[in-house]
Design a protein around this motif. Structure first.
Motif, PDB file in Angstrom:
ATOM      1  N   TRP A 156       0.832  -1.202   0.000  1.00 22.61           N
ATOM      2  CA  TRP A 156       0.000   0.000   0.000  1.00 22.61           C
ATOM      3  C   TRP A 156       0.870   1.257   0.000  1.00 22.61           C
ATOM      4  O   TRP A 156       0.525   2.262  -0.653  1.00 22.61           O
ATOM      5  CB  TRP A 156      -0.942   0.002   1.200  1.00 22.61           C
ATOM      6  CG  TRP A 156      -2.062  -0.979   1.080  1.00 22.61           C
ATOM      7  CD1 TRP A 156      -2.292  -2.066   1.866  1.00 22.61           C
ATOM      8  CD2 TRP A 156      -3.101  -0.981   0.086  1.00 22.61           C
ATOM      9  NE1 TRP A 156      -3.400  -2.748   1.426  1.00 22.61           N
ATOM     10  CE2 TRP A 156      -3.918  -2.100   0.343  1.00 22.61           C
ATOM     11  CE3 TRP A 156      -3.414  -0.153  -0.994  1.00 22.61           C
ATOM     12  CZ2 TRP A 156      -5.032  -2.408  -0.438  1.00 22.61           C
ATOM     13  CZ3 TRP A 156      -4.519  -0.458  -1.775  1.00 22.61           C
ATOM     14  CH2 TRP A 156      -5.321  -1.574  -1.495  1.00 22.61           C
ATOM     15  N   CYS A 206      -4.620   4.623  -0.354  1.00 19.75           N
ATOM     16  CA  CYS A 206      -3.555   3.649  -0.098  1.00 19.75           C
ATOM     17  C   CYS A 206      -2.907   3.877   1.266  1.00 19.75           C
ATOM     18  O   CYS A 206      -2.594   2.912   1.985  1.00 19.75           O
ATOM     19  CB  CYS A 206      -2.500   3.738  -1.201  1.00 19.75           C
ATOM     20  SG  CYS A 206      -3.083   3.220  -2.833  1.00 19.75           S
ATOM     21  N   GLN A 218      -5.091   2.459   4.021  1.00 18.97           N
ATOM     22  CA  GLN A 218      -4.974   0.999   4.092  1.00 18.97           C
ATOM     23  C   GLN A 218      -3.704   0.598   4.839  1.00 18.97           C
ATOM     24  O   GLN A 218      -3.711  -0.311   5.689  1.00 18.97           O
ATOM     25  CB  GLN A 218      -4.948   0.408   2.674  1.00 18.97           C
ATOM     26  CG  GLN A 218      -6.240   0.571   1.893  1.00 18.97           C
ATOM     27  CD  GLN A 218      -7.285  -0.457   2.296  1.00 18.97           C
ATOM     28  OE1 GLN A 218      -7.025  -1.350   3.109  1.00 18.97           O
ATOM     29  NE2 GLN A 218      -8.473  -0.349   1.731  1.00 18.97           N
TER      30      GLN A 218
END
Length: 464
Positions: free
Chosen positions: A301, A320, A323
């Motif tokens: 990520w 991202c 995450q």
């Protein structure tokens, strides 16, 4: 009916299969004798040996391995007859924090389980304590450097005792990272040289791991020259296999693949190939199934976030980052995302704000501290160079001169003239950045020669 010698041979075959990383075959061999062991009077401890070997097959699952080891401990009196002393529970393992931390927020609990598992195993076999390397990595990512070094020292002692080169190369990697925080070029250099030496190991997995780490630690300080072509291209011969990867040719070993793929993605980021970096991260998840390891998934990520930022897509970058932080924050792994500071910068701090003021402030302090240290070590290393390695003739002259022989004595030993010795010695001094025989002796003791570059400092000599 199986006799003791037959059971012993079957167990040895299972142990050999584990050594070849074929756990499926090992489990199959063990299951063939499971029923027989319950009624075998000739070897009453055989059931204990069976439990020990089955635990070794489940080394990545402490919850399954611990009950098996506890039963083995009750049935085996003394040490195992099957498993040789100081045999590692798993011979080839890199970065146990990646393999064992399978659920975010359970780092400490996992550490306790690992410690108990290895204590049980050590009582039967005296193996290599992977829990120490796990604890060292965990302490590092939490910024506890002295604690990390203490665990690394214990790990190195056990690794040398059992001949586990992979554990040593992993330890050297984290010493390099600690050196960045301490702004110590000397410490960085010594750890780097250890990785270079391990690149000459007879063990293929150790050699490949060292090659990957050599590339990664160079990229960590902004050096992207001399990246091996096989890392640049990422052609490792891996294919999907039921959500996991497997190696189908001889390009790289199975254990090293996650590390090699990480080095490949880092190279893509450093060389500005951002779209390819995103594709590589997606392949790691969808094709190779590497995202089953939470910390590796966090790396994926962060790779994606770095690439999306460079491509100017703030929304995807933020998604991202969220995450990645969801994986890292529960265990307080503050330094993990800081390795991406050169690409992500202040955006990392913004991503932390949703985890509360205390967490955000803690991470901001870590961020600020790391940025300064990384800038300084990069400045120092930019003033240093990787010089040419010594030729075979230069190595021969250097070794003899380093032990105190004069030029005419070296010439007599090598059957060359003193002027030839003088010529080769001048080249040695130039390549190693030294001026006399005393410095030559130190260089030959502390630095790797054979075919590999030597790290030398060309700026003001560091005091350490």
């Amino acid at each position: 009916m199986w006799m003791k010698k037959d059971l012993f041979s079957q167990f040895k075959r299972a142990l050999a299969s584990m050594k070849e990383q074929d756990l499926t075959e090992a489990k199959g061999l063990l299951m063939e004798v499971k029923d027989e062991l319950e009624n075998n009077r000739e070897w009453p401890e055989g059931e204990g040996e069976w439990n020990l070997l089955m635990a070794m097959c489940h080394y990545l699952e402490p919850d399954r391995a611990i009950p098996l080891l506890e039963k083995a401990r009750l049935l085996i009196h003394g040490k195992s007859e099957v498993v040789p002393p100081c045999t590692s529970m798993k011979r080839d393992m890199y970065s146990p924090i990646y393999w064992y931390l399978q659920t975010p927020g359970t780092a400490d609990e996992t550490g306790r389980k690992l410690e108990h598992m290895m204590e049980l195993y050590d009582s039967l076999c005296g193996g290599n304590r992977h829990d120490q390397l796990y604890q060292a990595q965990l302490a590092f990512y939490r910024g506890e450097f002295e604690k990390a070094e203490s665990f690394l020292l214990k790990n190195d002692g056990n690794a040398k005792k059992s001949g586990n080169g992979l554990s040593l190369v992993c330890s050297a990697e984290y010493r390099v990272r600690i050196a960045i925080h301490r702004q110590s070029l000397g410490e960085w250099s010594r750890s780097y040289d250890m990785i270079c030496r391990l690149q000459n190991s007879e063990n293929r997995v150790v050699r490949e791991t060292a090659a990957c780490l050599k590339t990664r630690v160079r990229m960590a300080v902004g050096l992207i020259s001399d990246v091996p072509r096989w890392i640049q291209e990422g052609k490792f011969g891996a294919v999907s296999d039921g959500g996991r990867f497997r190696i189908v040719d001889d390009s790289i070993s199975h254990v090293v693949f996650p590390l090699a793929w990480s080095a490949h993605m880092e190279y893509l980021l450093h060389s500005g190939q951002y779209s390819l970096a995103i594709n590589a991260a997606d392949m790691a998840s969808s094709l190779y199934g590497l995202d089953w390891m939470p910390l590796y998934d966090a790396y994926l990520w962060l790779y994606r976030a770095s690439a999306w930022k460079a491509l100017g897509d703030a929304r995807k970058e933020q998604e991202c980052l969220e995450q990645a932080m969801d994986i890292l924050v529960p265990d307080g792994l503050w330094l993990f995302p800081c390795e991406f500071l050169p690409m992500l910068g202040e955006d990392l701090n913004k991503a932390m704000e949703r985890f509360g003021k205390e967490n955000a402030e803690h991470f901001r302090n870590t961020h600020r501290c790391y940025t300064g240290k990384l800038s300084e070590i990069r400045k120092i290393t930019s003033e240093a160079v990787f010089r040419e390695s010594l030729t075979e003739k230069e190595q021969a002259v250097a070794r003899l001169a380093a032990i105190g022989l004069k030029n005419d004595e070296v010439g007599e030993y090598l059957s060359v003239s003193p002027n030839t010795v003088k010529y080769h010695l001048a080249n040695v001094y130039k390549k190693l950045g030294i001026k006399n025989r005393i410095e030559l002796k130190n260089a030959m003791e502390n630095h790797q020669e054979g075919g590999l570059a030597v790290w030398v400092q060309t700026s003001e000599k560091e005091k350490y």
